[in-house]
Design an enzyme around this catalytic site. Structure first.
Site, mmCIF file in Angstrom:
data_model
loop_
_atom_site.group_PDB
_atom_site.id
_atom_site.type_symbol
_atom_site.label_atom_id
_atom_site.label_comp_id
_atom_site.label_asym_id
_atom_site.label_seq_id
_atom_site.Cartn_x
_atom_site.Cartn_y
_atom_site.Cartn_z
ATOM 1 N N LYS A 69 0.828 -1.214 0.000
ATOM 2 C CA LYS A 69 0.000 0.000 0.000
ATOM 3 C C LYS A 69 0.856 1.256 0.000
ATOM 4 O O LYS A 69 0.457 2.276 -0.554
ATOM 5 C CB LYS A 69 -0.998 -0.013 1.168
ATOM 6 C CG LYS A 69 -2.077 -1.070 0.955
ATOM 7 C CD LYS A 69 -3.420 -0.728 1.552
ATOM 8 C CE LYS A 69 -4.462 -1.710 1.045
ATOM 9 N NZ LYS A 69 -5.719 -1.697 1.744
ATOM 10 N N LYS A 108 -3.782 -10.138 -6.567
ATOM 11 C CA LYS A 108 -5.072 -10.325 -5.883
ATOM 12 C C LYS A 108 -6.152 -9.409 -6.478
ATOM 13 O O LYS A 108 -5.862 -8.275 -6.845
ATOM 14 C CB LYS A 108 -4.878 -9.967 -4.400
ATOM 15 C CG LYS A 108 -6.057 -10.305 -3.522
ATOM 16 C CD LYS A 108 -5.848 -9.820 -2.093
ATOM 17 C CE LYS A 108 -6.189 -8.356 -1.931
ATOM 18 N NZ LYS A 108 -6.638 -7.979 -0.574
ATOM 19 N N LYS A 156 -10.742 -4.440 -4.222
ATOM 20 C CA LYS A 156 -11.836 -3.496 -4.491
ATOM 21 C C LYS A 156 -11.309 -2.120 -4.884
ATOM 22 O O LYS A 156 -12.015 -1.348 -5.516
ATOM 23 C CB LYS A 156 -12.797 -3.420 -3.304
ATOM 24 C CG LYS A 156 -12.216 -2.964 -1.993
ATOM 25 C CD LYS A 156 -13.326 -2.806 -0.959
ATOM 26 C CE LYS A 156 -13.282 -3.819 0.164
ATOM 27 N NZ LYS A 156 -12.128 -3.686 1.058
#
Ligand code: AQP
Length: 333
Positions: free
Chosen positions: A116, A198, A201
């Protein structure tokens, strides 16, 4: 079995975007299987969501939507404690305390933090770094036995266990040490555009992600465009990540085994297969979509559920906090 003798399940989902079939198959779909036997807490974790910038109106809307989706996926609010994280202030309180029992080196090793921070290089905030201690607090507050999550959360869960063990060693038995419940068949659903990554969203490529609330047409279109390989054989194999991912989704929605799927599409090529995956997924999600559409219109009811859930969670969280405060040496008044 009496409520207080039941083992405890806790899990949460961030309202950080529209929920995907990864969130559904890896986590939410499994939640309802614990409702009878366990005392279950399912939380909308918006404190976690703000580690990445959110548009306020969107965050608020998605908080309602995530709660409605929990129910649309089969969670009955009279059998499960459904609530919103920030409505129970003990999450943030225990999160801070656990920060003081978590090492900088441990947090630096978290792969989600590394991923992130690479993705949000303009906003590598302290919350992103301490996200795992807040997650440990979420879990440990309820004396949780079992945490149903996708495999991407395994490292955070192990850290939560380490923190609990460390605290218990320092102060005597305080927290139950939780176990993960990671589904073996759907632990990681991959992106349709990049099948080695992965499905997330927050992915900006809409075609890489199938949302639970996508229309049937959109679902079928997205699966038709899914990246596969230059071969034509439908078979599960490490060197065919795209096809293997589609097989995993197909198996989850049809209950067929990989051998059955291979036989079903033997000699038929990818076109037929992708269409079948899209249809199975869209049909499997149709009841969830219909129930969601009904629930989301009734904001007053959703708020009632949030309030009742927060009250129940609060009582349970307060019990643990009083113990923690006493052990640490804080004055309880
Ligand atoms: N692709 C996935 N396959 C299987 N399980 C998944 N989960 C998420 N993606 C997949 C599981 O869903 C639960 C809720 O996830 P989260 O909201 O806490 O955040 P996340 O793990 O960071 O999920 P996303 O979709 O990737 O969100 P963003 O893009 O906001 O970071 C967890 O149990 C997770 O394992």
């Amino acid at each position: 079995m009496a409520e207080n003798e039941k083992k405890v399940v806790f899990s949460g989902v961030q309202p950080s975007g529209n929920l995907t079939i990864g969130n559904y198959l890896g986590a939410i779909k499994n939640f309802s299987r614990f409702s009878e036997e366990y005392k279950t807490f399912y939380c909308v974790v918006e404190l976690h969501a703000i580690t990445v910038r959110q548009v306020p109106a969107e965050l608020r809307k998605r908080t309602y939507e995530t709660l409605a989706l929990y129910m649309a996926c089969g969670l009955d609010p009279t059998k499960n404690t459904l609530f919103v994280q920030s409505h129970v202030p003990q999450h943030a309180e225990l999160g801070w305390m656990l920060d003081c029992y978590t090492m900088f080196g441990e947090l630096s090793r978290m792969t989600q933090f590394k991923d992130k921070s690479a993705k949000h290089s303009q906003n590598i905030n302290a919350g992103l770094f301490t996200y795992p201690t807040l997650m440990a607090a979420d879990i440990l507050l309820y004396q949780t036995d079992l945490v149903p999550v996708g495999i991407d959360q395994k490292q955070h869960l192990e850290l939560a266990r380490d923190i609990a063990i460390r605290f218990n060693q320092l102060y005597g038995d305080t927290f139950r040490v939780p176990e993960g419940y990671i589904p073996t068949d759907t632990m990681k659903i991959m992106s349709l555009a990049e099948p080695t990554a992965k499905m997330s969203k927050s992915d900006t490529n809409q075609n890489a992600v199938v949302y639970i609330l996508d229309s049937k047409d959109d679902i079928i279109r997205k699966f038709k465009r899914a990246v596969t390989d230059s071969d034509t054989r439908v078979c599960f194999s490490e060197d065919k990540p795209g096809v293997s991912n589609l097989m995993t989704v197909y198996r989850a929605f049809t209950g067929k085994s990989f051998e059955e799927i291979e036989r079903e599409f033997d000699g038929r090529g990818y076109g037929d297969f992708k269409l079948a995956v899209g249809e199975a997924c869209a049909d499997g999600l149709a009841p969830v979509r219909a129930e969601f559409d009904r629930l989301i219109k009734d904001k007053a009811y959703l708020e009632e559920v949030m309030k009742a859930g927060a009250q129940d969670a609060f009582v349970n969280a307060r019990r643990t906090m009083s113990k923690v405060r006493r052990k640490i040496g804080f004055v309880n008044i």
